[in-house]
Design an enzyme around this catalytic site. Structure first.
Site, PDB file in Angstrom:
ATOM      1  N   HIS A 128      76.826   1.329 -17.747  1.00 25.42           N
ATOM      2  CA  HIS A 128      76.798  -0.196 -18.181  1.00 25.42           C
ATOM      3  C   HIS A 128      76.693  -0.424 -19.796  1.00 25.42           C
ATOM      4  O   HIS A 128      75.890  -1.256 -20.102  1.00 25.42           O
ATOM      5  CB  HIS A 128      75.483  -0.884 -17.605  1.00 25.42           C
ATOM      6  CG  HIS A 128      75.458  -0.630 -16.185  1.00 25.42           C
ATOM      7  ND1 HIS A 128      76.104  -1.243 -15.151  1.00 25.42           N
ATOM      8  CD2 HIS A 128      74.665   0.417 -15.400  1.00 25.42           C
ATOM      9  CE1 HIS A 128      75.556  -0.834 -13.742  1.00 25.42           C
ATOM     10  NE2 HIS A 128      74.769   0.283 -14.068  1.00 25.42           N
ATOM     11  N   SER A 173      92.675  -2.346 -44.320  1.00 27.87           N
ATOM     12  CA  SER A 173      92.918  -3.824 -44.222  1.00 27.87           C
ATOM     13  C   SER A 173      93.642  -4.338 -45.316  1.00 27.87           C
ATOM     14  O   SER A 173      93.417  -3.928 -46.452  1.00 27.87           O
ATOM     15  CB  SER A 173      91.498  -4.502 -43.810  1.00 27.87           C
ATOM     16  OG  SER A 173      91.797  -5.834 -44.193  1.00 27.87           O
ATOM     17  N   GLU A 175      93.330   1.961 -31.063  1.00 28.40           N
ATOM     18  CA  GLU A 175      93.668   0.795 -30.555  1.00 28.40           C
ATOM     19  C   GLU A 175      95.118   0.483 -29.931  1.00 28.40           C
ATOM     20  O   GLU A 175      95.414   0.056 -28.973  1.00 28.40           O
ATOM     21  CB  GLU A 175      93.348  -0.357 -31.653  1.00 28.40           C
ATOM     22  CG  GLU A 175      91.956  -0.512 -31.994  1.00 28.40           C
ATOM     23  CD  GLU A 175      91.773  -1.366 -33.365  1.00 28.40           C
ATOM     24  OE1 GLU A 175      90.711  -2.005 -33.046  1.00 28.40           O
ATOM     25  OE2 GLU A 175      92.411  -1.121 -34.327  1.00 28.40           O
ATOM     26  N   LYS A 179      87.332  -1.444 -45.255  1.00 31.39           N
ATOM     27  CA  LYS A 179      87.873  -1.422 -43.910  1.00 31.39           C
ATOM     28  C   LYS A 179      88.575  -0.096 -43.675  1.00 31.39           C
ATOM     29  O   LYS A 179      89.133   0.298 -44.545  1.00 31.39           O
ATOM     30  CB  LYS A 179      88.447  -2.141 -43.153  1.00 31.39           C
ATOM     31  CG  LYS A 179      87.889  -3.767 -43.285  1.00 31.39           C
ATOM     32  CD  LYS A 179      86.919  -3.902 -42.145  1.00 31.39           C
ATOM     33  CE  LYS A 179      87.365  -3.671 -40.786  1.00 31.39           C
ATOM     34  NZ  LYS A 179      88.156  -4.773 -40.397  1.00 31.39           N
TER      35      LYS A 179
END
Ligand code: ARG
Length: 465
Positions: free
Chosen positions: A153, A274, A287, A280
């Site tokens: 969880h 970025s 992804e 970043k």
């Protein structure tokens, strides 16, 4: 093809809708291989002279050469790869070329091409999957000492070896590899000689075709042979399931590489910047693997949906079987090498792993198990241990720092050996069952898997197997 039956030309918009050569040109090698075998079978049946068969063979060879060299002009007017090759053949060698399609239909032709294609694609995917398995097994061996909190969880649950986590993905990928091997077997059936749907009236030697094309067996029903695409669905299911597994791995790596987890650092080679925020380091590789999983699932669902309402036998809807397949093949080819690199270059922050183990009261099960061993029913032990966590939380300490007096106030069964008994190393080692995270077990698994899946040095095999 329209010369006899039709008075007028096909409408232009209809031509564009109908044509598949914009994408099925990719089957040219399989198509030519199939035609070479077909010419050979026609010759064996006495339907082509030796000279005609030679001219066809040479004509097909020169067409393949031109396609490979980028010299071949594909034409939508010739609809698909099959008609493009045949028209070029007739143009190059004349009347002998007009005999090639004797007793054959594009229906058994396209099924043959596609089966050859899926066989090769399945094998490549199985090899690529093995490469990622090897990389994960190597990562497991590298990080064999690292203990991390494992989650259920997404809440810290139990200490495990990080290697055990990597090997969980290895198990999934081994099954994926098995599914690709199954897809290869499913495709390994020769449909050629099934004609449009009923068979072949020239007594063609299908066994000769099977041998020439390297199929394991002959299709046993001509109608099934031209109209089912379940072997494509088998490939796409294997591909979709693999991508779902990669997506979960990607999700783990995305989470772990965030500052909040801070467990891993992804290499510069697979990390993007970025355009606005100079600080970043974005996990785009992972992804994209996660995102492209949706795309491959879509390919599978698309094909199943095309198939579901079709009456026997061939229907033009089946032309829709290809783009999703090609897209899935290309997606796997793009994603798998990057996932391999992602795992290969992963750096684990061991001190962060140790810090994560400290929060989360991971010793709680150890406390309950201590009481269970002292004779308390587990449910009661669970309640007492829960109360200990609550008390520790109130005092702002971990379970190892909670004094024995506090424990004793909750149950007289607690003794001076408690703090030693609930150490995480002990909890880890006690998971000593097959499949458990006890270091000895994991070490044995790592050794087995590293042996079975040696490092993946060379690239995947070519399109022909
Ligand atoms: N381009 C077609 C396909 O991909 C080839 C088979 C066409 N057969 C036919 N009878 N129209 O399915």
């Amino acid at each position: 093809m329209r010369g006899g039956r039709f008075g007028a030309d096909l409408d232009r918009a209809m031509r564009d809708l109908n044509a598949s050569v914009d994408f099925d040109w990719r089957l040219f090698a399989e198509d030519i291989r199939g035609s070479q075998a077909w010419a050979e079978a026609l010759r064996a049946a006495g339907l082509l002279s030796e000279g005609e068969a030679d001219r066809i063979r040479e004509g097909l060879r020169s067409i393949e050469e031109d396609i490979l060299a980028g010299r071949f002009q594909f034409s939508r007017d010739q609809e698909d790869i099959h008609m493009n090759v045949e028209a070029a053949l007739v143009e190059r060698i004349g009347p002998a070329g007009e005999k090639l399609h004797t007793g054959r239909s594009r229906n058994d032709q396209v099924a043959t091409d596609l089966r050859l294609f899926v066989k090769a694609a399945s094998k490549s995917a199985a090899v690529e999957a093995a490469g990622l398995i090897a990389e994960l097994a190597a990562a497991a061996r590298r990080e064999l000492e690292v203990v991390v909190p494992e989650y259920t969880h997404l809440q810290r649950a139990q200490p495990v070896l990080l290697a055990h986590h990597f090997l969980a993905y290895v198990e999934m990928l081994i099954r994926d590899r098995g599914r690709f091997l199954h897809a290869r077997d499913a495709a390994d059936v020769c449909p050629l000689g099934s004609g449009a749907c009923a068979g072949n009236q020239f007594g063609i030697d299908r066994e000769l075709l099977r041998q020439k094309l390297g199929f394991r067996e002959l299709s046993r029903n001509s109608m099934d042979a031209v109209s089912d695409r379940d072997f494509v669905a088998d490939y796409l299911y294997a591909a979709a399931m693999l991508m779902v597994h990669l997506s979960r791995l990607a999700e783990d790596l995305i989470l772990w590489s965030s500052a909040e987890f801070g467990l891993v650092r992804l290499d510069d080679a697979v990390t993007t910047g970025s355009s606005m925020l100079p600080q970043k380091r974005n996990p785009d590789a992972a992804e994209l693997a996660r995102g492209k999983a949706g795309r491959v699932v879509g390919c599978l669902v698309g094909l199943l949906t095309v198939l579901k309402g079709l009456p026997l036998t061939y229907n033009k809807d089946l032309q829709e079987d290809k783009e999703g397949l090609f897209d899935a093949v290309d997606t796997l080819k793009a994603v798998l090498p990057v996932m391999r690199l992602l795992v290969k270059t992963l750096r684990v922050d061991r001190s962060r792993a140790a810090a994560l183990l400290k929060g989360g009261y991971l010793e709680a099960l150890g406390v309950a198990d201590y009481l269970t061993r002292a004779g308390l029913p587990f449910r009661e032990a669970h309640r007492v241990a829960g109360a200990a966590v609550r008390r520790a939380e109130a005092l702002g300490v971990g379970l190892p720092e909670l004094p024995l007096s506090e424990y004793k106030a909750l149950s007289p069964k607690f003794g001076p050996d408690l703090h030693q008994a609930i150490r995480l190393e002990g909890a880890l080692a006690r998971n000593d069952v097959p499949g458990g995270t006890a270091p000895a077990r994991v070490r044995a698994e790592v050794a087995r898997l590293v042996r079975e899946f040696p490092p993946f040095a060379e690239g995947p095999p070519g399109p022909q197997d």
